[in-house]
Design a protein around this motif. Structure first.
Motif, PDB file in Angstrom:
ATOM      1  N   ALA A   1      17.592  -4.287  23.211  1.00 32.69           N
ATOM      2  CA  ALA A   1      16.213  -3.785  23.290  1.00 32.69           C
ATOM      3  C   ALA A   1      15.787  -3.075  22.008  1.00 32.69           C
ATOM      4  CB  ALA A   1      16.070  -2.852  24.492  1.00 32.69           C
ATOM      5  N   LEU A   2      16.766  -2.792  21.134  1.00 30.03           N
ATOM      6  CA  LEU A   2      16.434  -2.137  19.860  1.00 30.03           C
ATOM      7  C   LEU A   2      15.929  -3.145  18.831  1.00 30.03           C
ATOM      8  CD1 LEU A   2      19.600   0.157  19.580  1.00 30.03           C
ATOM      9  CD2 LEU A   2      17.288   0.898  20.167  1.00 30.03           C
ATOM     10  N   GLN A   3      16.108  -4.424  19.155  1.00 27.33           N
ATOM     11  CA  GLN A   3      15.688  -5.503  18.258  1.00 27.33           C
ATOM     12  C   GLN A   3      14.257  -5.301  17.771  1.00 27.33           C
ATOM     13  OE1 GLN A   3      18.046  -8.090  17.981  1.00 27.33           O
ATOM     14  NE2 GLN A   3      16.845  -9.151  16.405  1.00 27.33           N
TER      15      GLN A   3
ATOM     16  N   ALA B   1      22.811   1.197   9.625  1.00 29.06           N
ATOM     17  CA  ALA B   1      22.706  -0.217   9.254  1.00 29.06           C
ATOM     18  C   ALA B   1      23.983  -0.967   9.624  1.00 29.06           C
ATOM     19  CB  ALA B   1      22.415  -0.346   7.753  1.00 29.06           C
ATOM     20  N   ARG B   2      25.137  -0.329   9.378  1.00 27.65           N
ATOM     21  CA  ARG B   2      26.394  -1.008   9.706  1.00 27.65           C
ATOM     22  C   ARG B   2      26.547  -1.184  11.217  1.00 27.65           C
ATOM     23  NH1 ARG B   2      31.439   1.866   7.420  1.00 27.65           N
ATOM     24  NH2 ARG B   2      31.386   2.938   9.399  1.00 27.65           N
ATOM     25  N   TRP B   3      26.179  -0.143  11.951  1.00 27.29           N
ATOM     26  CA  TRP B   3      26.287  -0.197  13.411  1.00 27.29           C
ATOM     27  C   TRP B   3      25.406  -1.333  13.964  1.00 27.29           C
ATOM     28  CZ3 TRP B   3      23.209   0.387  17.761  1.00 27.29           C
ATOM     29  CH2 TRP B   3      23.860   0.702  18.952  1.00 27.29           C
ATOM     30  N   LEU B   4      24.179  -1.453  13.430  1.00 26.75           N
ATOM     31  CA  LEU B   4      23.255  -2.501  13.897  1.00 26.75           C
ATOM     32  C   LEU B   4      23.796  -3.880  13.537  1.00 26.75           C
ATOM     33  CD1 LEU B   4      19.879  -0.826  12.818  1.00 26.75           C
ATOM     34  CD2 LEU B   4      20.611  -1.253  15.181  1.00 26.75           C
ATOM     35  N   GLU B   5      24.331  -3.970  12.310  1.00 24.97           N
ATOM     36  CA  GLU B   5      24.844  -5.257  11.841  1.00 24.97           C
ATOM     37  C   GLU B   5      26.011  -5.727  12.714  1.00 24.97           C
ATOM     38  OE1 GLU B   5      25.309  -5.284   7.489  1.00 24.97           O
ATOM     39  OE2 GLU B   5      27.098  -6.506   7.886  1.00 24.97           O
ATOM     40  N   GLU B   6      26.906  -4.787  13.057  1.00 26.92           N
ATOM     41  CA  GLU B   6      28.053  -5.147  13.891  1.00 26.92           C
ATOM     42  C   GLU B   6      27.614  -5.676  15.260  1.00 26.92           C
ATOM     43  OE1 GLU B   6      31.116  -1.869  11.944  1.00 26.92           O
ATOM     44  OE2 GLU B   6      30.320  -1.526  13.965  1.00 26.92           O
ATOM     45  N   ARG B   7      26.450  -5.236  15.712  1.00 31.08           N
ATOM     46  CA  ARG B   7      25.946  -5.674  17.020  1.00 31.08           C
ATOM     47  C   ARG B   7      24.892  -6.776  16.895  1.00 31.08           C
ATOM     48  NH1 ARG B   7      28.070  -1.274  16.651  1.00 31.08           N
ATOM     49  NH2 ARG B   7      29.382  -0.424  18.298  1.00 31.08           N
ATOM     50  N   GLU B   8      24.724  -7.247  15.672  1.00 32.33           N
ATOM     51  CA  GLU B   8      23.759  -8.323  15.388  1.00 32.33           C
ATOM     52  C   GLU B   8      22.372  -8.009  15.900  1.00 32.33           C
ATOM     53  OE1 GLU B   8      25.637 -11.896  16.771  1.00 32.33           O
ATOM     54  OE2 GLU B   8      27.047 -11.882  15.095  1.00 32.33           O
ATOM     55  N   VAL B   9      21.968  -6.737  15.675  1.00 32.84           N
ATOM     56  CA  VAL B   9      20.612  -6.338  16.026  1.00 32.84           C
ATOM     57  C   VAL B   9      19.840  -6.206  14.724  1.00 32.84           C
ATOM     58  CG1 VAL B   9      19.199  -4.478  16.993  1.00 32.84           C
ATOM     59  CG2 VAL B   9      21.383  -5.075  18.061  1.00 32.84           C
ATOM     60  N   SER B  10      18.687  -6.882  14.623  1.00 29.91           N
ATOM     61  CA  SER B  10      17.922  -6.691  13.390  1.00 29.91           C
ATOM     62  C   SER B  10      16.781  -5.719  13.660  1.00 29.91           C
ATOM     63  CB  SER B  10      17.417  -8.028  12.843  1.00 29.91           C
ATOM     64  OG  SER B  10      16.411  -8.519  13.683  1.00 29.91           O
ATOM     65  N   ALA B  11      17.015  -4.487  13.249  1.00 30.46           N
ATOM     66  CA  ALA B  11      15.989  -3.453  13.369  1.00 30.46           C
ATOM     67  C   ALA B  11      15.722  -2.943  11.958  1.00 30.46           C
ATOM     68  CB  ALA B  11      16.491  -2.331  14.265  1.00 30.46           C
ATOM     69  N   THR B  12      14.609  -2.241  11.786  1.00 34.02           N
ATOM     70  CA  THR B  12      14.285  -1.711  10.460  1.00 34.02           C
ATOM     71  C   THR B  12      14.757  -0.270  10.362  1.00 34.02           C
ATOM     72  OG1 THR B  12      12.331  -3.103  10.439  1.00 34.02           O
ATOM     73  CG2 THR B  12      12.409  -1.332   8.805  1.00 34.02           C
ATOM     74  N   VAL B  13      15.562   0.016   9.352  1.00 30.25           N
ATOM     75  CA  VAL B  13      16.061   1.376   9.158  1.00 30.25           C
ATOM     76  C   VAL B  13      15.080   2.134   8.269  1.00 30.25           C
ATOM     77  CG1 VAL B  13      17.944   2.785   8.237  1.00 30.25           C
ATOM     78  CG2 VAL B  13      18.448   0.638   9.442  1.00 30.25           C
TER      79      VAL B  13
END
Ligand code: PRP
Ligand code: ZN
Length: 294
Positions: free
Chosen positions: A116-118, A131-143
């Motif tokens: 849902a953070l996508q 950014a690393r945490w999102l990448e590991e979960r394959e979520v593309s969100a804007t930091v």
């Protein structure tokens, strides 16, 4: 250039970690005069200087080798170190300053799992960790990187969610935010440059680490002293908490009698003592261990 021979420790000047850090250093035998605006404090008991700085600056001071030790939040250390080849090392977790780096969303936002953070914009002062945490979960969100006041970003409309430190949760509650994911469990740590100093500074560092281990770990350890007949010794030893360090001494002028001294980390409550007494012990004392060098 003459090598620096005094050890330098960086500590947060004012903030959550300052008081417990000073308290810990004092328990390690280092006392400092603490002025209101002084950046440098000298210890008179040991060749150690204290540098009072913003916590955000501590990892860089370690990476440059300008300080030999620093007390800093793991979050700041890991954020700084992320992607570095020879980052400062975390030597010890210190048991205070526990908090977490967490993602939180406005209460009314429907967001129950990572996916849902996508596509959300997430404000943080820890962009690399997020950014690393999102990448590991394959979520593309804007930091969205902010240096402070992260929690008001959703109200200002500059982000949809935040990734910030949470301790009591009061800041989130005050800003009507709801915690949804933990990115990092943080705590105050003792950190040091990747390269270990040699010579006098290296020796002093090792000595301080040993003091620190004594000052932090064996708080629960106590010294048990008792007297008994040598015949009872085996049954008494069997009742001691596991891994107790024991010494047995003869009592001068009383053949067959011994004194037992044991350094114990486990249960030494009344019931345990009564049990040990029934096994033949007399004159039992349990003493707190204030300092210890193994
Ligand atoms: C942190 C964080 C929050 C607050 C959370 O800031 O940025 O604002 O603490 O704590 P709480 O859950 O107990 O309310 P801190 O005071 O460490 O200052 P800084 O991030 O500006 O250094
Ligand atoms: Zn800060």
């Amino acid at each position: 250039m003459k090598a620096r021979d005094r050890l330098r420790i960086a500590v947060q000047k004012s903030g959550r970690l300052s008081d417990p850090a000073f308290d810990l250093l004092e328990r390690c035998g280092l006392s400092f005069e603490r002025g209101s605006d002084r950046l440098f404090c000298f210890s008179e008991s040991e060749p150690v200087d204290l540098l009072l700085v913003r916590d955000d600056d501590i990892p860089a001071l370690l990476a440059q080798g300008a300080c030999d030790l620093g007390i800093v939040g793991r979050n700041k250390l890991n954020e700084f170190s992320s992607g570095m080849i020879e980052p400062p090392r975390e030597l010890r977790a210190l048991g205070f300053g526990a908090c977490r780096l967490a993602i939180a969303v406005p209460r009314e936002l429907d967001c129950d799992d990572v996916q849902a953070l996508q596509d959300l914009r997430i404000a943080t002062s820890h962009p690399k960790l997020l950014a690393r945490w999102l990448e590991e979960r394959e979520v593309s969100a804007t930091v969205v990187t902010l240096s402070g006041s992260v929690e008001i970003a959703p109200r200002l409309g500059t982000a949809d969610a935040v990734c910030d430190l949470v301790q009591s949760g009061a800041t989130l509650a005050a800003n009507r935010l709801r915690e949804v994911e933990t990115v990092l469990q943080s705590t105050a740590v003792l950190a040091a440059p990747a390269i270990v100093p040699e010579g006098a500074r290296g020796e002093l560092l090792a000595l301080l680490l040993a003091r620190l281990d004594s000052a932090t770990h064996p708080r629960a350890a106590r010294l048990l002293m008792l007297r008994s007949a040598r015949d009872c010794l085996n049954s008494i030893l069997r009742l001691l908490p596991p891994a107790s360090r024991t010494s047995v001494l003869d009592v001068v002028g009383q053949p067959g009698q011994v004194m037992l001294q044991a350094w114990c980390a486990g249960d030494l409550g009344w019931r345990k003592l009564e049990e040990i007494k029934r096994a033949g012990a007399r004159e039992l004392f349990v003493l707190p261990v204030e300092k210890a060098l193994a």
